[in-house]
Scaffold this active site. Sequence first.
Site, PDB file in Angstrom:
ATOM      1  N   VAL A  14       0.835  -1.204   0.000  1.00  0.00           N
ATOM      2  CA  VAL A  14       0.000   0.000   0.000  1.00  0.00           C
ATOM      3  C   VAL A  14       0.872   1.256   0.000  1.00  0.00           C
ATOM      4  O   VAL A  14       0.660   2.172  -0.811  1.00  0.00           O
ATOM      5  CB  VAL A  14      -0.971  -0.005   1.216  1.00  0.00           C
ATOM      6  CG1 VAL A  14      -1.805   1.264   1.218  1.00  0.00           C
ATOM      7  CG2 VAL A  14      -1.858  -1.236   1.177  1.00  0.00           C
ATOM      8  N   ARG A  45      12.273   0.758   7.419  1.00  0.00           N
ATOM      9  CA  ARG A  45      13.359   0.241   8.280  1.00  0.00           C
ATOM     10  C   ARG A  45      14.557  -0.257   7.489  1.00  0.00           C
ATOM     11  O   ARG A  45      15.658  -0.328   8.014  1.00  0.00           O
ATOM     12  CB  ARG A  45      12.833  -0.836   9.229  1.00  0.00           C
ATOM     13  CG  ARG A  45      12.281  -2.068   8.551  1.00  0.00           C
ATOM     14  CD  ARG A  45      11.760  -3.050   9.571  1.00  0.00           C
ATOM     15  NE  ARG A  45      10.868  -4.025   8.966  1.00  0.00           N
ATOM     16  CZ  ARG A  45      10.128  -4.878   9.638  1.00  0.00           C
ATOM     17  NH1 ARG A  45      10.144  -4.864  10.952  1.00  0.00           N
ATOM     18  NH2 ARG A  45       9.348  -5.746   9.027  1.00  0.00           N
ATOM     19  N   GLY A 131     -11.309  -1.285   1.184  1.00  0.00           N
ATOM     20  CA  GLY A 131     -10.249  -0.761   0.312  1.00  0.00           C
ATOM     21  C   GLY A 131     -10.661   0.471  -0.471  1.00  0.00           C
ATOM     22  O   GLY A 131     -10.915   1.530   0.104  1.00  0.00           O
ATOM     23  N   LYS A 202     -13.417  -5.354  10.392  1.00  0.00           N
ATOM     24  CA  LYS A 202     -14.008  -4.308   9.552  1.00  0.00           C
ATOM     25  C   LYS A 202     -15.443  -4.024   9.992  1.00  0.00           C
ATOM     26  O   LYS A 202     -15.879  -2.867  10.027  1.00  0.00           O
ATOM     27  CB  LYS A 202     -13.961  -4.742   8.092  1.00  0.00           C
ATOM     28  CG  LYS A 202     -12.547  -4.805   7.534  1.00  0.00           C
ATOM     29  CD  LYS A 202     -12.502  -5.550   6.216  1.00  0.00           C
ATOM     30  CE  LYS A 202     -11.108  -5.557   5.618  1.00  0.00           C
ATOM     31  NZ  LYS A 202     -10.995  -6.481   4.485  1.00  0.00           N
TER      32      LYS A 202
HETATM   33  N1  LIG Z   1      -2.625  -4.880   0.958  1.00  0.00           N
HETATM   34  C1  LIG Z   1      -3.902  -4.553   0.889  1.00  0.00           C
HETATM   35  O1  LIG Z   1      -4.594  -4.859  -0.085  1.00  0.00           O
HETATM   36  C2  LIG Z   1      -4.531  -3.782   2.002  1.00  0.00           C
HETATM   37  C3  LIG Z   1      -5.890  -3.396   1.901  1.00  0.00           C
HETATM   38  C4  LIG Z   1      -6.475  -2.635   2.909  1.00  0.00           C
HETATM   39  C5  LIG Z   1      -5.718  -2.308   4.024  1.00  0.00           C
HETATM   40  N2  LIG Z   1      -4.419  -2.731   4.114  1.00  0.00           N
HETATM   41  C6  LIG Z   1      -3.673  -2.349   5.294  1.00  0.00           C
HETATM   42  O2  LIG Z   1      -2.579  -1.537   4.925  1.00  0.00           O
HETATM   43  C7  LIG Z   1      -1.497  -1.741   5.828  1.00  0.00           C
HETATM   44  C8  LIG Z   1      -0.243  -2.108   5.030  1.00  0.00           C
HETATM   45  O3  LIG Z   1      -0.504  -3.278   4.290  1.00  0.00           O
HETATM   46  P1  LIG Z   1       0.494  -3.787   3.141  1.00  0.00           P
HETATM   47  O4  LIG Z   1      -0.254  -4.808   2.370  1.00  0.00           O
HETATM   48  O5  LIG Z   1       1.066  -2.630   2.421  1.00  0.00           O
HETATM   49  O6  LIG Z   1       1.616  -4.499   4.014  1.00  0.00           O
HETATM   50  P2  LIG Z   1       3.078  -4.892   3.560  1.00  0.00           P
HETATM   51  O7  LIG Z   1       3.175  -5.025   2.079  1.00  0.00           O
HETATM   52  O8  LIG Z   1       3.492  -6.044   4.407  1.00  0.00           O
HETATM   53  O9  LIG Z   1       3.967  -3.616   3.949  1.00  0.00           O
HETATM   54  C9  LIG Z   1       4.205  -3.259   5.278  1.00  0.00           C
HETATM   55  C10 LIG Z   1       5.326  -2.258   5.308  1.00  0.00           C
HETATM   56  O10 LIG Z   1       5.521  -1.859   6.675  1.00  0.00           O
HETATM   57  C11 LIG Z   1       6.852  -2.165   7.079  1.00  0.00           C
HETATM   58  N3  LIG Z   1       6.820  -2.673   8.435  1.00  0.00           N
HETATM   59  C12 LIG Z   1       6.034  -3.638   8.939  1.00  0.00           C
HETATM   60  N4  LIG Z   1       6.284  -3.827  10.250  1.00  0.00           N
HETATM   61  C13 LIG Z   1       7.266  -2.965  10.561  1.00  0.00           C
HETATM   62  C14 LIG Z   1       7.986  -2.685  11.766  1.00  0.00           C
HETATM   63  N5  LIG Z   1       7.712  -3.340  12.895  1.00  0.00           N
HETATM   64  N6  LIG Z   1       8.947  -1.738  11.734  1.00  0.00           N
HETATM   65  C15 LIG Z   1       9.220  -1.078  10.593  1.00  0.00           C
HETATM   66  N7  LIG Z   1       8.581  -1.291   9.426  1.00  0.00           N
HETATM   67  C16 LIG Z   1       7.611  -2.222   9.421  1.00  0.00           C
HETATM   68  C17 LIG Z   1       7.358  -3.225   6.115  1.00  0.00           C
HETATM   69  O11 LIG Z   1       8.749  -3.123   6.076  1.00  0.00           O
HETATM   70  P3  LIG Z   1       9.677  -4.309   5.527  1.00  0.00           P
HETATM   71  O12 LIG Z   1       9.534  -4.261   4.032  1.00  0.00           O
HETATM   72  O13 LIG Z   1      11.013  -3.939   6.010  1.00  0.00           O
HETATM   73  O14 LIG Z   1       9.151  -5.589   6.121  1.00  0.00           O
HETATM   74  C18 LIG Z   1       6.668  -2.794   4.825  1.00  0.00           C
HETATM   75  O15 LIG Z   1       7.360  -1.732   4.222  1.00  0.00           O
HETATM   76  C19 LIG Z   1      -1.956  -2.824   6.804  1.00  0.00           C
HETATM   77  O16 LIG Z   1      -2.489  -2.228   7.945  1.00  0.00           O
HETATM   78  C20 LIG Z   1      -3.059  -3.530   6.040  1.00  0.00           C
HETATM   79  O17 LIG Z   1      -4.034  -4.144   6.878  1.00  0.00           O
HETATM   80  C21 LIG Z   1      -3.813  -3.446   3.137  1.00  0.00           C
END
Ligand SMILES: NC(=O)c1ccc[n+]([C@@H]2O[C@H](COP(=O)([O-])OP(=O)(O)OC[C@H]3O[C@@H](n4cnc5c(N)ncnc54)[C@H](OP(=O)(O)O)[C@@H]3O)[C@@H](O)[C@H]2O)c1
Length: 424
Positions: A14, A45, A131, A202
Site C-alpha cells: 500500500v 526500516r 479498500g 471491519k
Molecule cells: N494490501 C492490501 O490490499 C490492504 C488493503 C487494505 C488495508 N491494508 C492495510 O494496509 C497496511 C499495510 O498493508 P500492506 O499490504 O502494504 O503491508 P506490507 O506489504 O506487508 O507492507 C508493510 C510495510 O511496513 C513495514 N513494516 C512492517 N512492520 C514494521 C515494523 N515493525 N517496523 C518497521 N517497518 C515495518 C514493512 O517493512 P519491511 O519491508 O522492512 O518488512 C513494509 O514496508 C496494513 O495495515 C493492512 O491491513 C492493506
Amino acid sequence: MKSIKIGVCGVGNVGGAVLESLVNSPDILERNGGVKIDVISVGARKGKSAVPFDLNVSKNLMDVAHNDEIDVFVELIGGCQLAKELVETAMMNGKNIVTANKALIATHGDDLFNMAKQYGVQIGFEASVAGGTPVIKALREGLVANKVLWFAGILNGTTNFILSKMSEDKSSFEAALLEAQNLGLAESDPTMDIDGTDAAQKASILSALAFNTPYDFKAVSYGGIESITSDDIEYAEQLGYKIKHIAYGSIDENEANVSAYPTFVPNDQLLSQVGKQMNALEINCEGLGSTVYYGPGAGPKPTASAVIADLVDIANGGWHENGSLGEKNTLSSKSYQKFSRYFNINVKNEAGAIAKVSSLFAEEKISIEALIQNESKANNKLFVPVVIISGPLSDREVTQMTNKLESSEETSSTVKQYRIHNAL
Ligand SMILES: NC(=O)c1ccc[n+]([C@@H]2O[C@H](COP(=O)([O-])OP(=O)(O)OC[C@H]3O[C@@H](n4cnc5c(N)ncnc54)[C@H](OP(=O)(O)O)[C@@H]3O)[C@@H](O)[C@H]2O)c1
C-alpha cells in the site's frame, strides 16, 4: 491551491502504491482534488534501498512521527503495537493521521479517537474497510441524515474469491485458496481472512460509525468459511442461494449486534451477485431504505486510492466528529436477530429416521420450509445427508436445536448450520 506536507511510514504494497501515485501522478490529484501533497519524509526500516523514489528516508520510523514539518502522518505498516506508538506520537506532536490499518482501529479506535479529540487532530481510516470503495465516507457523510437500521456486507475479498470459485468453477476449497494465493489475493498465511477475523474487524469499524458503538472488535461474533464444502455449495444452488461471507450489523434500542458468518444469500438479492474478490456493502436506513456500495476491497492501488482521498479530505478541513453527543450505544456479541437457517444433518439410513428428526423441529416449534434428501455419495450408507431449511431462529435457539440434533440417536454427531440472509 491548498497544499499539505505528509510523512509516510511503511513502503510495502500500500505504501509503495501511495508514494507512486503522489510522486508520479500529482497532476490528477491537483486537478480533481485541488490539493498539492508533498511527501516530506518516508519511514522504511530497510532505508533508502526500499524506497524507489527520490525522497527523504529515515530508517527510524519514530523520526517521521516526530517530524515538525509534516501536517499528516500516514501509517501503512500494519499490526498494532508499533503502529499505535507511532500514531500516538504523531498526534501528540499535533499531526493528523491517515491509516489503512483495520486491526489498529478495530482494537484501539476509542483510545485513538479520544486522543485525537484531545490534541485537536483528525484520523482518516477510509482504507481500513472495503479498500478502494468509499464506505466510510458514505457512513460519515452521505448518510449522515439517516438512522441506520442494519448493514450487510461482503468485506473480505479472499473469502469471496474462494466461495465464488467453489460456486462458479466447482473448485474445492483447497484449490480455490491455492489459486487466490497464486494470484496474490491471499496472504501466505490467510488464517485471518479464512476464519472471519478480518471481516469481523471491519464490521466493528462499520458498527462504530453506523450505530455509535465503541470500536470493540472483541464484541463481534464471527466464524470462517473453512467448513463450507462443495456439497453445501450444490445444496445452496439447488435451493436458490449463493453462499457468501456476510458481516451483518443491526441495532435494537441502544444495543447493536454485529456478526460475520458464512451465509446463504437468496439469488434475487444484490449481495448474491458479488463475485470474484469484490466487496459490497448494503446499508439500510430508516425512511431511505437500502443503498449499496460495490467495488474492490483490497490491493495496492484501490487501497492507495482511499488513503489519498483521506489526505484530500484532511486538506479540506476533515470530518465532523462522529457520535460526539450523548452516550455511546453498546455492542453485544449476543445476537437476538433471527435468521432462517440451513441445517445439514447426517441422518440414519433407516425407515422413520427422517420423520423422527422432523419431529425434533416440531417439538421446538420450529417450522421446516424445505427438506432435501439426496442419496449418500459415501460407500458406507449408514447415514444419508439431509438438508433442512428452517424458519427464523436466533443464535441461542439455533445452538439449542443443533445440540438436540447432535445428541439424537437418529443422527451422526456433527450437524452443520448456516444463516440465511433475510434482508427485510
Ligand atoms: N494490501 C492490501 O490490499 C490492504 C488493503 C487494505 C488495508 N491494508 C492495510 O494496509 C497496511 C499495510 O498493508 P500492506 O499490504 O502494504 O503491508 P506490507 O506489504 O506487508 O507492507 C508493510 C510495510 O511496513 C513495514 N513494516 C512492517 N512492520 C514494521 C515494523 N515493525 N517496523 C518497521 N517497518 C515495518 C514493512 O517493512 P519491511 O519491508 O522492512 O518488512 C513494509 O514496508 C496494513 O495495515 C493492512 O491491513 C492493506
